[in-house]
Design an enzyme around this catalytic site. Sequence first.
Site, PDB file in Angstrom:
ATOM      1  N   SER A 143       0.850  -1.195   0.000  1.00 31.82           N
ATOM      2  CA  SER A 143       0.000   0.000   0.000  1.00 31.82           C
ATOM      3  C   SER A 143       0.884   1.244   0.000  1.00 31.82           C
ATOM      4  O   SER A 143       1.986   1.234   0.571  1.00 31.82           O
ATOM      5  CB  SER A 143      -0.864   0.019   1.258  1.00 31.82           C
ATOM      6  OG  SER A 143      -1.533   1.267   1.374  1.00 31.82           O
ATOM      7  N   TYR A 157      -1.861  -0.400  10.199  1.00 30.17           N
ATOM      8  CA  TYR A 157      -2.002  -0.864   8.809  1.00 30.17           C
ATOM      9  C   TYR A 157      -0.754  -0.487   7.998  1.00 30.17           C
ATOM     10  O   TYR A 157      -0.188  -1.317   7.283  1.00 30.17           O
ATOM     11  CB  TYR A 157      -3.255  -0.228   8.196  1.00 30.17           C
ATOM     12  CG  TYR A 157      -3.449  -0.498   6.721  1.00 30.17           C
ATOM     13  CD1 TYR A 157      -4.035  -1.682   6.280  1.00 30.17           C
ATOM     14  CD2 TYR A 157      -3.041   0.432   5.760  1.00 30.17           C
ATOM     15  CE1 TYR A 157      -4.205  -1.923   4.917  1.00 30.17           C
ATOM     16  CE2 TYR A 157      -3.210   0.196   4.406  1.00 30.17           C
ATOM     17  CZ  TYR A 157      -3.797  -0.977   3.988  1.00 30.17           C
ATOM     18  OH  TYR A 157      -3.959  -1.214   2.641  1.00 30.17           O
TER      19      TYR A 157
HETATM   20  P1  NAP Z   1     -11.535  -5.599  -0.093  1.00 31.74           P
HETATM   21  O1  NAP Z   1     -12.415  -5.098  -1.195  1.00 31.74           O
HETATM   22  O2  NAP Z   1     -11.949  -5.380   1.333  1.00 31.74           O
HETATM   23  O3  NAP Z   1     -11.318  -7.183  -0.347  1.00 31.74           O
HETATM   24  C1  NAP Z   1     -10.532  -7.897   0.567  1.00 31.74           C
HETATM   25  C2  NAP Z   1     -10.388  -9.330   0.086  1.00 31.74           C
HETATM   26  O4  NAP Z   1      -9.501 -10.011   1.001  1.00 31.74           O
HETATM   27  C3  NAP Z   1     -11.697 -10.099   0.093  1.00 31.74           C
HETATM   28  O5  NAP Z   1     -11.656 -11.044  -0.937  1.00 31.74           O
HETATM   29  C4  NAP Z   1     -11.660 -10.799   1.465  1.00 31.74           C
HETATM   30  O6  NAP Z   1     -12.447 -11.978   1.516  1.00 31.74           O
HETATM   31  C5  NAP Z   1     -10.181 -11.144   1.557  1.00 31.74           C
HETATM   32  N1  NAP Z   1      -9.691 -11.363   2.911  1.00 31.74           N
HETATM   33  C6  NAP Z   1      -9.737 -10.533   3.984  1.00 31.74           C
HETATM   34  N2  NAP Z   1      -9.160 -11.110   5.050  1.00 31.74           N
HETATM   35  C7  NAP Z   1      -8.743 -12.346   4.642  1.00 31.74           C
HETATM   36  C8  NAP Z   1      -8.075 -13.417   5.284  1.00 31.74           C
HETATM   37  N3  NAP Z   1      -7.724 -13.348   6.569  1.00 31.74           N
HETATM   38  N4  NAP Z   1      -7.805 -14.526   4.560  1.00 31.74           N
HETATM   39  C9  NAP Z   1      -8.174 -14.616   3.245  1.00 31.74           C
HETATM   40  N5  NAP Z   1      -8.802 -13.636   2.578  1.00 31.74           N
HETATM   41  C10 NAP Z   1      -9.082 -12.514   3.282  1.00 31.74           C
HETATM   42  O7  NAP Z   1     -10.053  -5.036  -0.217  1.00 31.74           O
HETATM   43  P2  NAP Z   1      -9.248  -4.355  -1.439  1.00 31.74           P
HETATM   44  O8  NAP Z   1      -9.421  -2.889  -1.314  1.00 31.74           O
HETATM   45  O9  NAP Z   1      -9.535  -5.035  -2.706  1.00 31.74           O
HETATM   46  O10 NAP Z   1      -7.752  -4.652  -0.953  1.00 31.74           O
HETATM   47  C11 NAP Z   1      -6.959  -5.689  -1.493  1.00 31.74           C
HETATM   48  C12 NAP Z   1      -5.538  -5.447  -1.055  1.00 31.74           C
HETATM   49  O11 NAP Z   1      -5.121  -4.159  -1.523  1.00 31.74           O
HETATM   50  C13 NAP Z   1      -5.353  -5.422   0.472  1.00 31.74           C
HETATM   51  O12 NAP Z   1      -4.146  -6.040   0.801  1.00 31.74           O
HETATM   52  C14 NAP Z   1      -5.306  -3.928   0.786  1.00 31.74           C
HETATM   53  O13 NAP Z   1      -4.583  -3.660   1.961  1.00 31.74           O
HETATM   54  C15 NAP Z   1      -4.600  -3.401  -0.453  1.00 31.74           C
HETATM   55  N6  NAP Z   1      -4.817  -1.979  -0.681  1.00 31.74           N
HETATM   56  C16 NAP Z   1      -6.068  -1.479  -0.927  1.00 31.74           C
HETATM   57  C17 NAP Z   1      -6.234  -0.109  -1.123  1.00 31.74           C
HETATM   58  C18 NAP Z   1      -7.571   0.524  -1.389  1.00 31.74           C
HETATM   59  O14 NAP Z   1      -7.671   1.769  -1.359  1.00 31.74           O
HETATM   60  N7  NAP Z   1      -8.622  -0.251  -1.666  1.00 31.74           N
HETATM   61  C19 NAP Z   1      -5.112   0.730  -1.064  1.00 31.74           C
HETATM   62  C20 NAP Z   1      -3.862   0.191  -0.826  1.00 31.74           C
HETATM   63  C21 NAP Z   1      -3.724  -1.168  -0.631  1.00 31.74           C
HETATM   64  P3  NAP Z   1     -13.824 -12.025   2.398  1.00 31.74           P
HETATM   65  O15 NAP Z   1     -14.716 -10.956   1.841  1.00 31.74           O
HETATM   66  O16 NAP Z   1     -14.341 -13.405   2.211  1.00 31.74           O
HETATM   67  O17 NAP Z   1     -13.402 -11.736   3.817  1.00 31.74           O
END
Ligand code: NAP
Length: 248
Positions: A143, A157
Site C-alpha cells: 500500500s 495498517y
Molecule cells: P476488499 O475489497 O476489502 O477485499 C478484501 C479481500 O480479502 C476479500 O476477498 C476478502 O475476503 C479477503 N480477505 C480478507 N481477510 C482475509 C483473510 N484473513 N484470509 C483470506 N482472505 C481474506 O479489499 P481491497 O481494497 O480489494 O484490498 C486488497 C488489497 O489491496 C489489500 O491487501 C489492501 O490492503 C490493499 N490496498 C487497498 C487499497 C484501497 O484503497 N482499496 C489501497 C492500498 C492497498 P472475504 O470478503 O471473504 O473476507
Amino acid sequence: MSKTVLITGGSRGIGRATALLCGARGWSVAVNYRRDAAAAAETVALVEQAGGRAVALAGDVAEDAAHPAMWAAAAEALGPVTALVANAGIAAEAGPLAGMAPARLRRMIEVNTVGTLLTMREAALRMGRSHGGQGGTAVIVSSAAARLGSAGVFVDYAASKGALDTLTLGLGQELIGDGIRVNGVRPGLIETDIHDDMAWDGRLDQLAPTTPIGRAGSAQEVAEAIVWLLDEASSYVVGSLLDVAGGR
Ligand code: NAP
C-alpha cells in the site's frame, strides 16, 4: 502462455478485478476468500464468462494450515500454480494508535504481514525449482500507506504494509535464482469495499481531490499493474515496488 494463478483475497475488490483480467487472458484462477462465499462464487462465474477457468477456495491466510490445503486444492482443480497474487488484507477503524485495542493490532499484523509471509513461504515451497516446482511469478500487494505512514489514522495498517515492502525486496533477491520472480504493487486510494471497515464516512471523496491526479483509482487500474508483473512482459523486473497511486 496459459497459467494457473492463485489470488488470495480474490473474491472482491482488487483481487476480483485481477481475477477477471487473468480470466480474459484465458488463465485459470484460484480465488481465495475468507468468509464471503457468495462473492467468491460470483467472481468464479465472472472469470468463466471472461474466458478462464476458476475455482473458489475458502481459507484464512493467517492460519498456517490454510496454505498447503489451498495450493493442493488449486492444483487438483486447475493444474499446478505458477503465478501468485498475495493480495488478502484488512483495514480497521481510523484513529490514533493509543486508542487501538491490542487485539486489533495483533489481527492487523496476523493477516496483513504474517498472512503474506505464510503465503510467500508456500509459494517458495510449491513453485521453487529446488523444491521440485516449475518456477513462476508472484506479486505482493502492499500500500502507499507503507511510505506515507498514515499518522493519526492507521499506523498499524501502514506498518503491516511496510514489512511487505521489505519482504518484496528480500524475496525478489532470494527467490529469483530458484525460478520465482517476485515484485510488489503499492495501490493508493482505490474504490473498493475496504473503506467501509474504516468508520470514516466519505473518505475517498474527501481525499481524492488531494491526490496529484485528482481522483481515486479503480480496482481495474491496480489489476492492470499486477497482471503486467505476473506476465512475461515484465521479465527483467525483479524485487520492484510499483506505485499505482495517482502520484500520491
Ligand atoms: P476488499 O475489497 O476489502 O477485499 C478484501 C479481500 O480479502 C476479500 O476477498 C476478502 O475476503 C479477503 N480477505 C480478507 N481477510 C482475509 C483473510 N484473513 N484470509 C483470506 N482472505 C481474506 O479489499 P481491497 O481494497 O480489494 O484490498 C486488497 C488489497 O489491496 C489489500 O491487501 C489492501 O490492503 C490493499 N490496498 C487497498 C487499497 C484501497 O484503497 N482499496 C489501497 C492500498 C492497498 P472475504 O470478503 O471473504 O473476507
